[in-house]
Design a protein around this motif. Structure first.
Motif, PDB file in Angstrom:
ATOM      1  N   GLU A  47       0.934  -1.212   0.106  1.00 28.29           N
ATOM      2  CA  GLU A  47      -0.133  -0.001  -0.116  1.00 28.29           C
ATOM      3  C   GLU A  47       0.803   1.320  -0.003  1.00 28.29           C
ATOM      4  O   GLU A  47       0.384   2.168  -0.522  1.00 28.29           O
ATOM      5  N   ILE A  48       1.969   1.303   0.628  1.00 23.57           N
ATOM      6  CA  ILE A  48       2.799   2.222   0.948  1.00 23.57           C
ATOM      7  C   ILE A  48       3.468   2.514  -0.671  1.00 23.57           C
ATOM      8  O   ILE A  48       3.508   3.800  -1.065  1.00 23.57           O
ATOM      9  N   ALA A  49       3.732   1.770  -1.401  1.00 20.70           N
ATOM     10  CA  ALA A  49       4.354   1.606  -2.655  1.00 20.70           C
ATOM     11  C   ALA A  49       3.247   2.173  -3.606  1.00 20.70           C
ATOM     12  O   ALA A  49       3.430   3.238  -4.484  1.00 20.70           O
ATOM     13  N   ARG A  50       2.072   1.656  -3.378  1.00 21.67           N
ATOM     14  CA  ARG A  50       1.154   2.434  -4.254  1.00 21.67           C
ATOM     15  C   ARG A  50       0.759   3.809  -4.036  1.00 21.67           C
ATOM     16  O   ARG A  50       0.546   4.551  -4.835  1.00 21.67           O
ATOM     17  N   LEU A  51       0.791   4.142  -2.783  1.00 20.83           N
ATOM     18  CA  LEU A  51       0.452   5.569  -2.473  1.00 20.83           C
ATOM     19  C   LEU A  51       1.708   6.410  -2.915  1.00 20.83           C
ATOM     20  O   LEU A  51       1.478   7.673  -3.407  1.00 20.83           O
ATOM     21  N   GLU A  52       2.846   6.106  -2.782  1.00 22.17           N
ATOM     22  CA  GLU A  52       4.220   6.612  -3.383  1.00 22.17           C
ATOM     23  C   GLU A  52       3.970   6.933  -4.827  1.00 22.17           C
ATOM     24  O   GLU A  52       4.250   7.998  -5.371  1.00 22.17           O
ATOM     25  N   ALA A  53       3.953   6.005  -5.464  1.00 15.84           N
ATOM     26  CA  ALA A  53       3.669   6.068  -7.109  1.00 15.84           C
ATOM     27  C   ALA A  53       2.562   6.894  -7.299  1.00 15.84           C
ATOM     28  O   ALA A  53       2.719   7.823  -8.407  1.00 15.84           O
ATOM     29  N   GLU A  54       1.334   6.965  -6.788  1.00 20.80           N
ATOM     30  CA  GLU A  54       0.423   7.852  -7.064  1.00 20.80           C
ATOM     31  C   GLU A  54       0.776   9.451  -6.599  1.00 20.80           C
ATOM     32  O   GLU A  54       0.565  10.247  -7.627  1.00 20.80           O
ATOM     33  N   ALA A  55       1.323   9.638  -5.649  1.00 23.61           N
ATOM     34  CA  ALA A  55       1.984  10.843  -5.485  1.00 23.61           C
ATOM     35  C   ALA A  55       2.970  11.266  -6.286  1.00 23.61           C
ATOM     36  O   ALA A  55       2.932  12.600  -6.653  1.00 23.61           O
ATOM     37  N   THR A  56       3.787  10.349  -6.704  1.00 18.68           N
ATOM     38  CA  THR A  56       4.862  10.858  -7.787  1.00 18.68           C
ATOM     39  C   THR A  56       4.108  11.166  -9.123  1.00 18.68           C
ATOM     40  O   THR A  56       4.503  12.125  -9.595  1.00 18.68           O
ATOM     41  N   LYS A  57       3.034  10.397  -9.453  1.00 16.02           N
ATOM     42  CA  LYS A  57       2.283  10.724 -10.566  1.00 16.02           C
ATOM     43  C   LYS A  57       1.657  12.100 -10.568  1.00 16.02           C
ATOM     44  O   LYS A  57       1.594  12.818 -11.570  1.00 16.02           O
ATOM     45  N   LYS A  58       1.158  12.402  -9.471  1.00 11.21           N
ATOM     46  CA  LYS A  58       0.406  13.728  -9.325  1.00 11.21           C
ATOM     47  C   LYS A  58       1.159  14.816  -9.263  1.00 11.21           C
ATOM     48  O   LYS A  58       1.054  15.840  -9.871  1.00 11.21           O
ATOM     49  N   ALA A  59       2.525  14.608  -8.634  1.00 16.48           N
ATOM     50  CA  ALA A  59       3.596  15.592  -8.603  1.00 16.48           C
ATOM     51  C   ALA A  59       3.936  16.040 -10.002  1.00 16.48           C
ATOM     52  O   ALA A  59       4.223  17.264 -10.281  1.00 16.48           O
ATOM     53  N   SER A  60       4.309  14.919 -11.090  1.00 15.25           N
ATOM     54  CA  SER A  60       4.881  15.016 -12.121  1.00 15.25           C
ATOM     55  C   SER A  60       3.672  15.881 -13.045  1.00 15.25           C
ATOM     56  O   SER A  60       4.108  16.749 -13.889  1.00 15.25           O
ATOM     57  N   GLY A  61       2.336  15.643 -12.861  1.00 18.17           N
ATOM     58  CA  GLY A  61       1.501  16.355 -13.699  1.00 18.17           C
ATOM     59  C   GLY A  61       1.270  17.751 -13.042  1.00 18.17           C
ATOM     60  O   GLY A  61       1.126  18.663 -14.009  1.00 18.17           O
ATOM     61  N   ARG A  62       1.623  17.977 -11.903  1.00 18.05           N
ATOM     62  CA  ARG A  62       1.403  19.154 -11.265  1.00 18.05           C
ATOM     63  C   ARG A  62       2.637  20.141 -12.032  1.00 18.05           C
ATOM     64  O   ARG A  62       2.660  21.329 -12.410  1.00 18.05           O
ATOM     65  N   ILE A  63       3.743  19.479 -12.064  1.00 21.64           N
ATOM     66  CA  ILE A  63       5.027  20.131 -12.724  1.00 21.64           C
ATOM     67  C   ILE A  63       4.769  20.465 -13.957  1.00 21.64           C
ATOM     68  O   ILE A  63       5.135  21.380 -14.448  1.00 21.64           O
ATOM     69  N   ALA A  64       4.449  19.448 -14.775  1.00 22.69           N
ATOM     70  CA  ALA A  64       3.990  19.760 -16.228  1.00 22.69           C
ATOM     71  C   ALA A  64       3.051  20.870 -16.228  1.00 22.69           C
ATOM     72  O   ALA A  64       3.102  21.741 -17.228  1.00 22.69           O
ATOM     73  N   ALA A  65       2.029  20.889 -15.730  1.00 23.30           N
ATOM     74  CA  ALA A  65       1.101  21.754 -15.624  1.00 23.30           C
ATOM     75  C   ALA A  65       1.816  23.307 -15.176  1.00 23.30           C
ATOM     76  O   ALA A  65       1.454  24.519 -16.109  1.00 23.30           O
ATOM     77  N   GLU A  66       2.446  23.358 -14.202  1.00 21.17           N
ATOM     78  CA  GLU A  66       3.072  24.673 -14.096  1.00 21.17           C
ATOM     79  C   GLU A  66       3.974  25.194 -15.281  1.00 21.17           C
ATOM     80  O   GLU A  66       4.021  26.604 -15.495  1.00 21.17           O
ATOM     81  N   SER A  67       4.860  24.243 -15.933  1.00 20.26           N
ATOM     82  CA  SER A  67       5.721  24.730 -16.642  1.00 20.26           C
ATOM     83  C   SER A  67       4.925  25.017 -17.916  1.00 20.26           C
ATOM     84  O   SER A  67       5.374  26.065 -18.647  1.00 20.26           O
ATOM     85  N   LEU A  68       3.775  24.489 -18.268  1.00 21.53           N
ATOM     86  CA  LEU A  68       3.121  24.984 -19.376  1.00 21.53           C
ATOM     87  C   LEU A  68       2.541  26.266 -19.272  1.00 21.53           C
ATOM     88  O   LEU A  68       2.601  27.073 -20.161  1.00 21.53           O
ATOM     89  N   PHE A  69       1.963  26.768 -18.046  1.00 17.40           N
ATOM     90  CA  PHE A  69       1.404  27.947 -17.883  1.00 17.40           C
ATOM     91  C   PHE A  69       2.605  28.999 -17.533  1.00 17.40           C
ATOM     92  O   PHE A  69       2.358  30.278 -17.753  1.00 17.40           O
ATOM     93  N   ARG A  70       3.798  28.534 -17.381  1.00 20.00           N
ATOM     94  CA  ARG A  70       4.778  29.724 -17.136  1.00 20.00           C
ATOM     95  C   ARG A  70       5.390  30.176 -18.456  1.00 20.00           C
ATOM     96  O   ARG A  70       5.991  31.232 -18.825  1.00 20.00           O
ATOM     97  N   SER A  71       5.337  29.174 -19.482  1.00 19.21           N
ATOM     98  CA  SER A  71       5.961  29.440 -20.703  1.00 19.21           C
ATOM     99  C   SER A  71       5.106  30.794 -21.526  1.00 19.21           C
ATOM    100  O   SER A  71       4.339  31.342 -21.287  1.00 19.21           O
TER     101      SER A  71
END
Length: 63
Positions: A39-63
């Motif tokens: 369960e910890i591995a599943r939670l960490e994977a989801e957190a990483t996935k969401k963080a990556s999506g947020r970083i991609a969205a932030e970089s899109l709006f900063r351009s």
């Protein structure tokens, strides 16, 4: 308990945080540890996935 009870699907092992562990066997404790590790591995994977999506969205709006 009848023989019919043995044919029923067994309830999936669950763990409640803070529950009494004194009545569990070593094997049951190890099974819960593995369950929680999975369960910890599943939670960490989801957190990483969401963080990556947020970083991609932030970089899109900063351009």
């Amino acid at each position: 308990m009848s023989l019919m009870d043995d044919d029923r699907p067994q309830k999936k092992t669950a763990h409640e945080i803070g529950s009494d562990l004194s009545m569990l066997s070593v094997d049951e404790l190890k099974a819960r540890v593995e369950l929680l590790k999975t369960e910890i591995a599943r939670l960490e994977a989801e957190a990483t996935k969401k963080a990556s999506g947020r970083i991609a969205a932030e970089s899109l709006f900063r351009s």
